[in-house]
Design an enzyme around this catalytic site. Structure first.
Site, PDB file in Angstrom:
ATOM      1  N   GLY A 126     -15.534  10.903  -9.752  1.00 45.12           N
ATOM      2  CA  GLY A 126     -15.161   9.521  -9.480  1.00 45.12           C
ATOM      3  C   GLY A 126     -13.823   9.465  -8.771  1.00 45.12           C
ATOM      4  O   GLY A 126     -13.411  10.425  -8.114  1.00 45.12           O
ATOM      5  N   SER A 127     -13.145   8.349  -8.938  1.00 48.89           N
ATOM      6  CA  SER A 127     -11.931   8.109  -8.165  1.00 48.89           C
ATOM      7  C   SER A 127     -10.746   8.890  -8.742  1.00 48.89           C
ATOM      8  O   SER A 127     -10.683   9.162  -9.945  1.00 48.89           O
ATOM      9  CB  SER A 127     -11.620   6.611  -8.183  1.00 48.89           C
ATOM     10  N   GLU A 183     -13.991  15.896 -10.337  1.00 46.12           N
ATOM     11  CA  GLU A 183     -14.420  15.926  -8.926  1.00 46.12           C
ATOM     12  C   GLU A 183     -14.044  14.578  -8.333  1.00 46.12           C
ATOM     13  O   GLU A 183     -14.709  13.570  -8.595  1.00 46.12           O
ATOM     14  CB  GLU A 183     -15.939  16.144  -8.846  1.00 46.12           C
ATOM     15  N   LEU A 184     -12.968  14.553  -7.548  1.00 49.10           N
ATOM     16  CA  LEU A 184     -12.379  13.272  -7.141  1.00 49.10           C
ATOM     17  C   LEU A 184     -12.509  13.043  -5.639  1.00 49.10           C
ATOM     18  O   LEU A 184     -13.259  13.721  -4.956  1.00 49.10           O
ATOM     19  CB  LEU A 184     -10.924  13.224  -7.614  1.00 49.10           C
ATOM     20  N   CYS A 242     -17.744  11.362  -0.834  1.00 49.26           N
ATOM     21  CA  CYS A 242     -16.408  11.896  -1.132  1.00 49.26           C
ATOM     22  C   CYS A 242     -15.894  12.796  -0.014  1.00 49.26           C
ATOM     23  O   CYS A 242     -14.689  12.966   0.121  1.00 49.26           O
ATOM     24  CB  CYS A 242     -16.420  12.631  -2.458  1.00 49.26           C
ATOM     25  N   GLU A 271      -8.104   6.982   0.460  1.00 45.91           N
ATOM     26  CA  GLU A 271      -9.539   7.235   0.640  1.00 45.91           C
ATOM     27  C   GLU A 271     -10.191   5.916   1.027  1.00 45.91           C
ATOM     28  O   GLU A 271     -10.141   4.942   0.267  1.00 45.91           O
ATOM     29  CB  GLU A 271     -10.146   7.762  -0.656  1.00 45.91           C
TER      30      GLU A 271
END
Ligand code: NAP
Length: 474
Positions: free
Chosen positions: A228-229, A248-249, A282, A376
């Site tokens: 996620g963020s 996992e960003l 992502c 992002e």
């Protein structure tokens, strides 16, 4: 309106409260989704913990069999599954189908990896005091894993957590994104059909902040695997204590295009990299650094190809770009585009919405402090800047708080090697966009893009504990 319940211990569980789920494109109401309360989350954890006792003893071939069956069931129902993604997320059908094809592979890879969880023999007699001793390692499942997933690949990113967790013999409490619960509940049904014992996989829906805190606070949860963020990832890392975490960003992934590249041959990949799934990827190609010798040709071809993309209903066969996940994300994107414009950047195509869909947007000369560059963007927006020297391009890519993947197109081997050695990212993709991923490769970031790696073999390492066994033979 159909109600979707929690999935705990292999059964549907009703709740007191439900929230309405709307599809992002037409804004139609599509379902009522259960909101788990504290005791239901704790019940899910407790069932997962109970079932772990027997599931952790399952043989590798049994775990393989269940995962392979899920992969086959999904293959049989792939169109139905793709329609679910198109509906709950507004992912255009062509991309939704591609996601399901990958998810089928991800569960197949997970099945195969269930048979390949090796340890190693340790040469203890390399130490004087280790003579006459024999040592080996084995990997053991951790226990109950709390998995928290984002909205943007609702089937495949769930597969990247549930697949390796089950391959390794763990049990799971899964909290899917509130926008995309239908896919998670659907896959839980396939696991039941495939013979997974009740309680090994549980799905709790509801607000991430509440359920996330309950998972983080519970002693029986041994690991949080989160995609996620960066903002939420950071909060999780602060609360996790001794729990293992994989984070996992996000990123603002970049691509370098060197001066010797035939730019006409890479346009299709650049369009896919920047705009697939409305840029909600992502590793979406967000920043392009193109050598000044080829920049004008590249930009002209890139605009032409981008303008061919068809906007509209995600359920239509020929749609390339549909609505962003929420009206708030559309407004944020438009605000960031305006900020760029007010600071001298040129919006050379797109920059506005049509019927609630943001037109794919290319921005030239955006300074690196602008939000479209340094944050992002997670929308169909790409910034293009030029460079003279390859080291300047590498420096520009590295001038980021993120470091997930980067790409470089070049025919110059020394430049490719320079990029491979000096780009500060988890993965360098040579002669393709940074948006390349297949599901067994090690995948994950450095800097604010996270910690740990996914890709089945690597996720299994994160989801198991190494145990050392030593025999004294004297
Ligand atoms: P998000 O807002 O961070 O949400 C991700 C998940 O976390 C959702 O299930 C959410 O639940 C939950 N959550 C929200 N607040 C929480 C809290 N306080 N504690 C624990 N969990 C919480 O991210 P998103 O908007 O769904 O996804 C987009 C982000 O994911 C982007 O930054 C993207 O780059 C990143 N991403 C990374 C990868 C990778 O592999 N590196 C892959 C895909 C996406 P609710 O939905 O209920 O809020």
């Amino acid at each position: 309106m159909k109600k979707y319940n929690l999935f705990i211990a292999g059964k549907e569980v009703e709740t007191e409260n439900y929230s309405s789920l709307y599809t992002p494109y037409s804004k139609d109401l599509i379902a009522e989704i259960a909101i788990a309360n504290e005791s239901q989350v704790n019940a899910a954890i407790s069932h997962a913990s109970q079932s772990f006792k027997s599931f952790s003893k399952f043989t590798a071939h049994k775990r393989f069999g269940i995962l392979e069956k899920v992969s086959k069931l999904l293959e049989e129902r792939k169109e139905e599954a793709a329609q679910i993604i198109a509906l709950e997320l507004a992912k255009p059908l062509k991309y939704a189908r591609a996601e399901i094809a990958r998810t089928i592979e991800t569960y197949q890879f997970a099945a195969e990896e269930a048979k390949r969880i090796y340890g190693e023999v340790i040469p203890l007699d390399a130490a004087q005091s280790g003579e006459n001793r024999f040592g080996y390692t084995k990997r053991e499942p951790l226990g109950v894993i709390g998995a928290i997933t984002p909205f943007n690949f609702p089937f495949n990113l769930v597969a990247h957590k549930v697949g390796p967790a089950i391959a390794a013999g763990n049990s799971i409490v899964l909290k899917p994104a509130s926008q995309t619960p239908l896919s998670a509940l659907y896959i839980a049904g396939l696991f039941k059909e495939a013979g997974l014992p009740d309680g090994v996989l549980n799905v709790v829906t509801g607000p991430g902040s509440v359920i996330g805190d309950l998972l983080l606070a519970h002693d029986e949860i041994k690991m949080i695997t989160f995609t996620g963020s960066p903002k939420i990832g950071y909060q999780i890392s602060q609360k996790a204590g001794f729990k293992r975490t994989t984070l996992e960003l996000g990123s603002n992934s970049a691509l370098i295009i060197d001066k010797d590249v035939d730019v006409s041959s890479i346009i299709d990949r650049c369009v896919m990299g920047a705009f697939s799934n409305q840029g909600q990827v992502c590793i979406s190609t967000q920043r392009i650094y193109v050598h000044e010798d080829v920049a004008s040709t590249f930009v002209e071809l890139f605009i032409n190809a981008t303008n061919q993309l068809k906007l509209g209903d995600p359920l239509a066969e020929d749609t390339d770009i549909s609505a962003l996940v929420s009206p708030g994300d559309l407004q944020r994107s438009l605000d960031w585009i305006r900020e760029a414009e007010e600071n001298g950047a040129q919006i050379i195509t797109g920059g506005h919405e049509e019927n609630g869909v943001l037109k794919p947007t290319i921005i030239l000369d955006a300074k690196d402090f602008l939000k479209v560059s340094c944050n992002e963007v997670f929308a169909p927006i790409v910034v293009v800047n030029t460079f003279k020297e390859i080291n300047d391009a590498i420096g520009a890519v590295n001038n980021s708080e993120f470091g997930l993947q980067a790409g470089i197109y070049t025919n110059n081997v020394p430049n490719a090697l320079l990029a491979a050695d000096n780009l500060e990212v988890g993965g360098v993709i040579i002669n393709d966009v940074p948006t390349f991923r297949v599901d067994h490769m090690p995948y994950g970031g450095i800097k604010n893009s996270g910690t740990g790696r996914e890709g089945l073999k690597y996720a299994i390492e994160e989801m198991t504990e190494m145990k050392l066994i030593i025999w004294n033979q004297s």
